[in-house]
Design an enzyme around this catalytic site. Structure first.
Site, mmCIF file in Angstrom:
data_model
loop_
_atom_site.group_PDB
_atom_site.id
_atom_site.type_symbol
_atom_site.label_atom_id
_atom_site.label_comp_id
_atom_site.label_asym_id
_atom_site.label_seq_id
_atom_site.Cartn_x
_atom_site.Cartn_y
_atom_site.Cartn_z
ATOM 1 N N TRP A 102 -4.817 -3.990 -3.929
ATOM 2 C CA TRP A 102 -4.633 -4.257 -2.493
ATOM 3 C C TRP A 102 -5.497 -5.411 -2.031
ATOM 4 O O TRP A 102 -5.053 -6.278 -1.287
ATOM 5 C CB TRP A 102 -4.867 -2.997 -1.675
ATOM 6 C CG TRP A 102 -3.781 -2.000 -1.921
ATOM 7 C CD1 TRP A 102 -3.912 -0.774 -2.505
ATOM 8 C CD2 TRP A 102 -2.375 -2.138 -1.629
ATOM 9 N NE1 TRP A 102 -2.691 -0.150 -2.583
ATOM 10 C CE2 TRP A 102 -1.737 -0.961 -2.064
ATOM 11 C CE3 TRP A 102 -1.607 -3.147 -1.053
ATOM 12 C CZ2 TRP A 102 -0.348 -0.773 -1.932
ATOM 13 C CZ3 TRP A 102 -0.238 -2.959 -0.920
ATOM 14 C CH2 TRP A 102 0.379 -1.778 -1.355
ATOM 15 N N ASP A 172 -9.704 -3.432 5.248
ATOM 16 C CA ASP A 172 -8.459 -2.684 5.075
ATOM 17 C C ASP A 172 -8.842 -1.248 4.726
ATOM 18 O O ASP A 172 -9.333 -0.985 3.635
ATOM 19 C CB ASP A 172 -7.645 -3.329 3.934
ATOM 20 C CG ASP A 172 -6.381 -2.534 3.599
ATOM 21 O OD1 ASP A 172 -6.108 -1.504 4.265
ATOM 22 O OD2 ASP A 172 -5.666 -2.947 2.654
ATOM 23 N N LYS A 196 -0.890 6.843 5.073
ATOM 24 C CA LYS A 196 -1.752 7.446 4.056
ATOM 25 C C LYS A 196 -2.539 8.633 4.616
ATOM 26 O O LYS A 196 -2.923 9.501 3.878
ATOM 27 C CB LYS A 196 -2.734 6.408 3.492
ATOM 28 C CG LYS A 196 -2.084 5.107 3.043
ATOM 29 C CD LYS A 196 -1.515 5.169 1.646
ATOM 30 C CE LYS A 196 -0.567 4.028 1.320
ATOM 31 N NZ LYS A 196 -1.117 2.689 1.423
HETATM 32 C C1 LIG Z 1 -0.641 1.232 1.094
HETATM 33 C C2 LIG Z 1 -1.682 0.220 1.274
HETATM 34 C C3 LIG Z 1 -1.400 -1.044 1.816
HETATM 35 C C4 LIG Z 1 0.009 -1.467 2.198
HETATM 36 O O1 LIG Z 1 0.432 -0.764 3.292
HETATM 37 P P1 LIG Z 1 1.893 -1.000 3.907
HETATM 38 O O2 LIG Z 1 1.796 -0.224 5.191
HETATM 39 O O3 LIG Z 1 2.871 -0.461 2.939
HETATM 40 O O4 LIG Z 1 2.060 -2.444 4.151
HETATM 41 C C5 LIG Z 1 -2.432 -1.919 1.994
HETATM 42 N N1 LIG Z 1 -3.689 -1.602 1.641
HETATM 43 C C6 LIG Z 1 -3.995 -0.404 1.112
HETATM 44 C C7 LIG Z 1 -5.414 -0.101 0.742
HETATM 45 C C8 LIG Z 1 -3.009 0.542 0.909
HETATM 46 O O5 LIG Z 1 -3.297 1.731 0.381
#
Ligand SMILES: *Cc1c(COP(=O)(O)O)cnc(C)c1O
Length: 361
Positions: A102, A172, A196
């Site tokens: 990521w 993030d 998540k």
């Molecule tokens: C799932 C995830 C993403 C991407 O998220 P989307 O909503 O599918 O764009 C980005 N960063 C992390 C750490 C993730 O787990």
């Protein structure tokens, strides 16, 4: 209906009380004779839903004054681009810590927009470790520092964050948002896709310090400018109304079970059970991640062979446990244990791990 134990990395399991509440009020929202998803996003009913979800994020996550909470489309992935579009000016540079898949994607998008520097990469060690936060060489003139709090695929998680001095810290937090207490005041911007830990896909949550908004260039298209959303409480255009609503329901549930303190305690317990089961297996289950940075959300491990891993996943499914397959890029097993994964599901998983190991070692 028998709900199975869902260990998927995302979209992932959500609290049953939230699902049931959504079901009960889906067709006729609060006696209005229509569903929330059929209603104007300018209606007072939707406005109340929107503001309540926003307030719950502020309250439960401890967002201090001087920050805005935004609801945006495009997932966390759009933030990989929006962050540098807004905060990485020509002539400036941004520091990226590349801790896994990521963080790498975030870095790659930033490098398309401007000058992005990788100040640490876990690539040589297969992304199984993190740097000591104090050892990071952060450029004091960087426009920002970008981190990924929890690598959902690799299973590494920052336990303490660096102190970047005056450099704005951007993170993030998609896969551990609302699972731990975080000092929001240390960050200039936090973003997370909802799917998540806090709701369905379709909305990303951004928490941004207000002084950052002055840096957003007017030349950006309206949607891509954080200021547009901050100035209109994320009602500039039609927000993803169902996703925002469901984030509210999930957070009402979280508040009911004790908020972030409870979330953190439960995450410790869930992770403790699974890592404990690995340890007691006499080497049958091996976690490739360095111990101090093992994730409490996405717990990865290997079995003695890929055949056994396949068999493990198949037998788990027979026992109503799904979503245990590791990401296709790394293989192995991944137990994603988010806020809504109850301890009962973890205990079942641990019991299965134990019996599988004894039958196959
Ligand atoms: C799932 C995830 C993403 C991407 O998220 P989307 O909503 O599918 O764009 C980005 N960063 C992390 C750490 C993730 O787990």
């Amino acid at each position: 209906m028998k709900r199975i134990f869902n260990f998927s990395a995302g979209p992932c399991t959500l609290p049953l009380p939230a699902l049931e509440k959504a079901q009960a009020e889906f067709v006729d929202f609060k006696g209005k004779g229509m569903s929330l998803i059929e209603m104007s996003h300018r209606s007072k009913e939707y406005d109340a839903v929107h503001m309540e979800a926003m307030d719950l994020i502020k309250e439960l996550f401890g967002v201090p004054a001087g920050y805005k909470v935004l609801f945006l489309g495009g997932g966390a992935t759009l933030q990989f681009g929006m962050v540098p579009m807004n905060f990485l000016p020509a002539g400036g540079s941004a520091d990226y810590v590349v801790t896994g898949s990521w963080a790498k994607k975030a870095y790659e998008d930033a490098a398309k927009i401007g000058k992005a520097n990788v100040i640490w990469s876990g690539k040589e060690g297969n992304f199984m470790n993190l740097p000591d936060p104090a050892s990071l060489k952060i450029d004091p003139s960087a426009s920002y520092l970008h981190l990924t709090s929890n690598e959902t695929i690799g299973g590494v998680q920052w336990k303490r964050f660096p102190d970047p001095g005056k450099v704005p810290m951007i993170c993030d937090m998609s896969s551990d948002f609302m699972s731990r207490r975080v000092k929001v005041g240390d960050f200039a911007l936090i973003y997370a896709g909802a799917q998540k830990n806090v709701g369905p896909a379709g909305v990303a949550i951004v928490i941004v310090r207000e002084d950052m908004l002055a840096k957003c260039p007017d030349s950006l298209p309206a949607y891509l400018n954080f200021k547009t959303h901050a100035d209109s409480d994320s009602l500039y255009n039609t927000p993803p109304v169902f996703s925002v609503y469901f984030v509210g329901l999930t957070l009402q549930w979280l508040k009911g079970i004790g908020g972030l303190e409870a979330a953190e305690r439960l995450a410790d317990q869930r992770a403790g059970f699974i890592y404990g089961a690995m340890e007691k297996s006499g080497g049958f289950y091996r976690c490739p991640v360095a111990e101090p940075v093992r994730s409490k959300m996405n717990i990865v491990f290997r079995l003695p062979s890929e055949e056994l891993e396949k068999q493990f996943i198949a037998e788990a499914l027979e026992r109503s446990m799904s979503g245990l397959k590791g990401h296709r890029s790394v293989g192995g097993i991944r137990v994603s244990a988010y806020n809504a994964n109850g301890l009962d599901s973890i205990k079942d998983c641990v019991a299965f791990m134990k019996s599988f190991a004894s039958q196959n070692s």
